[in-house]
Scaffold this motif. Structure first.
Motif, short mmCIF file in Angstrom:
data_model
loop_
_atom_site.label_atom_id
_atom_site.label_comp_id
_atom_site.label_asym_id
_atom_site.label_seq_id
_atom_site.Cartn_x
_atom_site.Cartn_y
_atom_site.Cartn_z
N SER A 22 -1.59 1.11 28.48
CA SER A 22 -0.41 1.39 27.66
C SER A 22 -0.09 0.22 26.75
O SER A 22 0.16 0.40 25.55
CB SER A 22 0.80 1.69 28.56
OG SER A 22 0.58 2.82 29.36
N PHE A 23 -0.11 -0.99 27.30
CA PHE A 23 0.22 -2.17 26.52
C PHE A 23 -0.81 -2.41 25.41
O PHE A 23 -0.45 -2.80 24.30
CB PHE A 23 0.30 -3.40 27.42
CG PHE A 23 1.51 -3.42 28.32
CD1 PHE A 23 2.45 -2.41 28.26
CD2 PHE A 23 1.70 -4.45 29.23
CE1 PHE A 23 3.56 -2.41 29.11
CE2 PHE A 23 2.81 -4.47 30.05
CZ PHE A 23 3.74 -3.45 30.00
N ARG A 36 9.98 3.50 16.55
CA ARG A 36 10.22 4.93 16.82
C ARG A 36 9.92 5.24 18.29
O ARG A 36 10.62 6.05 18.93
CB ARG A 36 9.37 5.78 15.90
CG ARG A 36 9.84 5.73 14.45
CD ARG A 36 8.97 6.56 13.53
NE ARG A 36 9.54 6.60 12.18
CZ ARG A 36 8.97 7.22 11.16
NH1 ARG A 36 7.81 7.83 11.32
NH2 ARG A 36 9.55 7.22 9.98
N PHE A 37 8.92 4.59 18.84
CA PHE A 37 8.58 4.77 20.25
C PHE A 37 9.73 4.31 21.13
O PHE A 37 10.08 4.95 22.12
CB PHE A 37 7.30 3.98 20.56
CG PHE A 37 6.87 4.04 22.01
CD1 PHE A 37 6.06 5.07 22.46
CD2 PHE A 37 7.26 3.06 22.91
CE1 PHE A 37 5.66 5.13 23.78
CE2 PHE A 37 6.87 3.12 24.24
CZ PHE A 37 6.07 4.15 24.68
N ARG A 38 10.35 3.20 20.75
CA ARG A 38 11.44 2.64 21.55
C ARG A 38 12.65 3.57 21.58
O ARG A 38 13.45 3.54 22.52
CB ARG A 38 11.87 1.29 20.97
CG ARG A 38 10.81 0.23 21.06
CD ARG A 38 11.18 -1.03 20.31
NE ARG A 38 12.30 -1.73 20.90
CZ ARG A 38 12.70 -2.93 20.52
NH1 ARG A 38 12.07 -3.54 19.53
NH2 ARG A 38 13.71 -3.51 21.11
N LEU A 47 10.38 -1.38 28.03
CA LEU A 47 9.03 -1.97 28.05
C LEU A 47 8.95 -3.20 27.16
O LEU A 47 8.18 -4.12 27.43
CB LEU A 47 7.99 -0.93 27.59
CG LEU A 47 7.61 0.18 28.58
CD1 LEU A 47 6.67 1.16 27.90
CD2 LEU A 47 6.96 -0.39 29.82
N PHE A 48 9.77 -3.21 26.11
CA PHE A 48 9.68 -4.29 25.14
C PHE A 48 10.40 -5.55 25.61
O PHE A 48 10.47 -6.54 24.89
CB PHE A 48 10.21 -3.82 23.78
CG PHE A 48 9.31 -2.78 23.17
CD1 PHE A 48 8.30 -3.14 22.29
CD2 PHE A 48 9.44 -1.44 23.50
CE1 PHE A 48 7.47 -2.20 21.74
CE2 PHE A 48 8.60 -0.48 22.96
CZ PHE A 48 7.60 -0.86 22.09
N GLU A 49 10.94 -5.50 26.81
CA GLU A 49 11.45 -6.71 27.44
C GLU A 49 10.37 -7.37 28.28
O GLU A 49 10.57 -8.47 28.83
CB GLU A 49 12.67 -6.37 28.32
CG GLU A 49 13.84 -5.83 27.52
CD GLU A 49 15.02 -5.48 28.40
OE1 GLU A 49 14.97 -5.83 29.62
OE2 GLU A 49 15.98 -4.88 27.89
N LYS A 332 19.21 -0.78 11.48
CA LYS A 332 19.50 -2.14 11.94
C LYS A 332 18.72 -2.49 13.20
O LYS A 332 18.22 -3.61 13.35
CB LYS A 332 21.01 -2.25 12.19
CG LYS A 332 21.45 -3.58 12.79
CD LYS A 332 22.94 -3.56 13.06
CE LYS A 332 23.41 -4.85 13.71
NZ LYS A 332 24.87 -4.84 13.99
N GLU A 333 18.59 -1.51 14.09
CA GLU A 333 17.94 -1.77 15.38
C GLU A 333 16.44 -1.99 15.26
O GLU A 333 15.79 -2.36 16.24
CB GLU A 333 18.21 -0.61 16.35
CG GLU A 333 19.66 -0.49 16.80
CD GLU A 333 20.57 0.07 15.70
OE1 GLU A 333 21.79 -0.12 15.79
OE2 GLU A 333 20.05 0.72 14.76
N SER A 334 15.87 -1.73 14.08
CA SER A 334 14.42 -1.89 13.94
C SER A 334 14.01 -3.32 13.60
O SER A 334 12.83 -3.61 13.46
CB SER A 334 13.87 -0.92 12.88
OG SER A 334 14.30 -1.28 11.58
N TRP A 335 15.00 -4.24 13.46
CA TRP A 335 14.66 -5.66 13.34
C TRP A 335 14.14 -6.16 14.68
O TRP A 335 14.77 -5.94 15.71
CB TRP A 335 15.87 -6.49 12.94
CG TRP A 335 16.34 -6.33 11.52
CD1 TRP A 335 17.42 -5.61 11.09
CD2 TRP A 335 15.75 -6.91 10.35
NE1 TRP A 335 17.54 -5.70 9.72
CE2 TRP A 335 16.53 -6.50 9.24
CE3 TRP A 335 14.65 -7.73 10.12
CZ2 TRP A 335 16.25 -6.87 7.94
CZ3 TRP A 335 14.36 -8.11 8.82
CH2 TRP A 335 15.15 -7.69 7.75
N THR A 336 13.02 -6.83 14.67
CA THR A 336 12.45 -7.38 15.90
C THR A 336 12.12 -8.85 15.69
O THR A 336 11.36 -9.20 14.79
CB THR A 336 11.15 -6.64 16.30
OG1 THR A 336 11.44 -5.25 16.46
CG2 THR A 336 10.58 -7.20 17.60
#
Length: 407
Positions: A22-23, A36-38, A47-49, A332-336
């Motif tokens: 998966s990773f 979009r997956f998140r 998962l992104f943590e 806004k939430e798509s900033w990483t």
């Protein structure tokens, strides 16, 4: 019964994908797809943590930095002051920018005297240069072709002032360049500006306060077209940049982007203006509490990395850089936040960020150097900065003639 049990077991096996697989799949996706997956479900977002996944995403991002589109094999334009405090322009190319060629910028200086290169760099070999007085020039350094943009008619707007008061009122127009881009649909180069007006009234005691309150002009947006060689007013109300600081405007794929500060009505945000249909999109910038990107920094650069809008902030107190990537415009939430670079104690001030992860900066001993995000190595450019006037832009040579720009 045995066949049914075996079939059920096989179904469970096929429905389960290990974390490693998966990773590996997720880490290779574009950031837009990742965001979009998140959003699908909370468990997927968590998962992104996972630091292992984020490290894989960072590694693949760095590997792809050498796969830029437009700026593949681009050179740098280094502009700085020489010993006599005259503008000097060099083209720097090759892997470590060791190939240095001095460029003739006499014709630009003749038009503007002191000039700045706008935005990230050239578009089809054309750079947009401008002066504090508001004059704008399109210039091709390879062919020396040049086009002096005519002044805007909006600067001559008639004020709604009573006739008796006109002789006591002075109006000065100020033009703030916000965007330079290319409309590929109609093969046209365009400039977006904000015009504001400073109204000064002499002999104030002559008029009542109510009369002075009526003397006011709203700011106006305008757009210039090289194809028609003319300006026209834009009937649009969009956030502007109060300072138009260098490094806060970029162009990509028919869209001009600029950063707006906190004191704008929209708050800290990214404005994206589409040249084709003349609409705009606002993407809020995360606040300090979002732990994604601290907008209050000593220096901020808006750049393109891997074909994505990116923000790189320099924090002088810690001599570190935060790098955040935008997954999707308007969200806004798509900033990483992908990277924190440093501390780099030798940095006096950042100058520019290249599309392949090079952070160009002035050292405390005034030497110009760059930090390679992929190799984590610092190298010198071989020049000393003189004051805050050193600038670096991206440039890709083009010797083809462009309609409207002449030698």
């Amino acid at each position: 019964m045995k066949k049914k049990s075996a079939a059920a077991t096989n179904a469970k096996v096929h429905n389960y994908i290990s974390d490693d697989i998966s990773f590996t799949i997720l880490s290779k996706l574009p950031l837009k797809s990742l965001n979009r997956f998140r959003c699908v479900r909370k468990s997927w977002s968590l998962l992104f943590e996972n630091q292992h996944l984020m490290n894989m995403i960072r590694k693949n991002f760095l590997c792809n930095l050498n796969c830029c589109s437009y700026y593949d094999q681009a050179s740098l334009l280094l502009k700085y002051l020489d010993e006599t405090h005259k503008d000097i322009l060099y083209s720097l190319s090759h892997e470590r920018f060791e190939n240095k060629v001095k460029l003739d910028c006499t014709n630009v200086i003749d038009h503007l005297y002191i000039f700045r290169i706008f935005g990230l760099g050239s578009i089809n070999g054309i750079v947009c240069v401008h002066a504090n007085c508001g004059a704008i020039v399109f210039w091709n350094p390879a062919t020396q072709a040049i086009k002096l943009i005519p002044p805007s008619p909006l600067e001559l707007v008639e004020l709604p002032i009573p006739g008796v008061a006109k002789e006591f009122v002075n109006v000065e127009a100020f033009t703030y360049l916000h965007g330079f881009g290319y409309d590929s649909v109609i093969d046209d180069y365009k400039v977006i500006c904000l015009v504001s007006f400073d109204i000064q009234v002499e002999l104030v005691d002559t008029f009542s306060d109510s009369l002075l309150e009526d003397i006011y002009l709203d700011e106006l947006w305008e757009i210039y077209s090289l194809r028609s060689n003319s300006w026209r007013k834009l009937d649009i109300d969009m956030p502007s940049s109060s300072y138009c600081i260098e490094g806060t405007q970029v162009y990509m794929d028919g869209v001009c982007h600029w950063l707006c500060e906190e004191n704008t009505p929209a708050g800290p945000c990214l404005v994206s203006f589409y040249l084709r249909n003349e609409v705009f999109c606002i993407t809020p910038i995360p606040s300090d509490e979002d732990d994604c990107f601290k907008f209050k920094a000593s220096s901020i650069n808006l750049v393109l990395l891997n074909g994505s809008i990116s923000l790189i902030a320099f924090h002088r107190e810690t001599t570190t850089f935060d790098i955040a990537i935008l997954g999707e415009l308007g969200i806004k939430e798509s900033w990483t936040k992908l990277f924190t670079v440093g501390p780099l104690s030798c940095v006096e001030r950042p100058i520019r960020v290249g599309t392949k992860g090079e952070i160009f900066f002035q050292r405390k001993d005034n030497e110009l150097a760059w930090f390679d995000l992929s190799t984590q190595v610092i190298e010198e450019l071989g020049y000393k900065a003189r004051g805050p006037y050193t600038r670096i832009s991206l440039y890709k040579e083009n010797i083809l003639a462009i309609e409207g720009i002449s030698n």
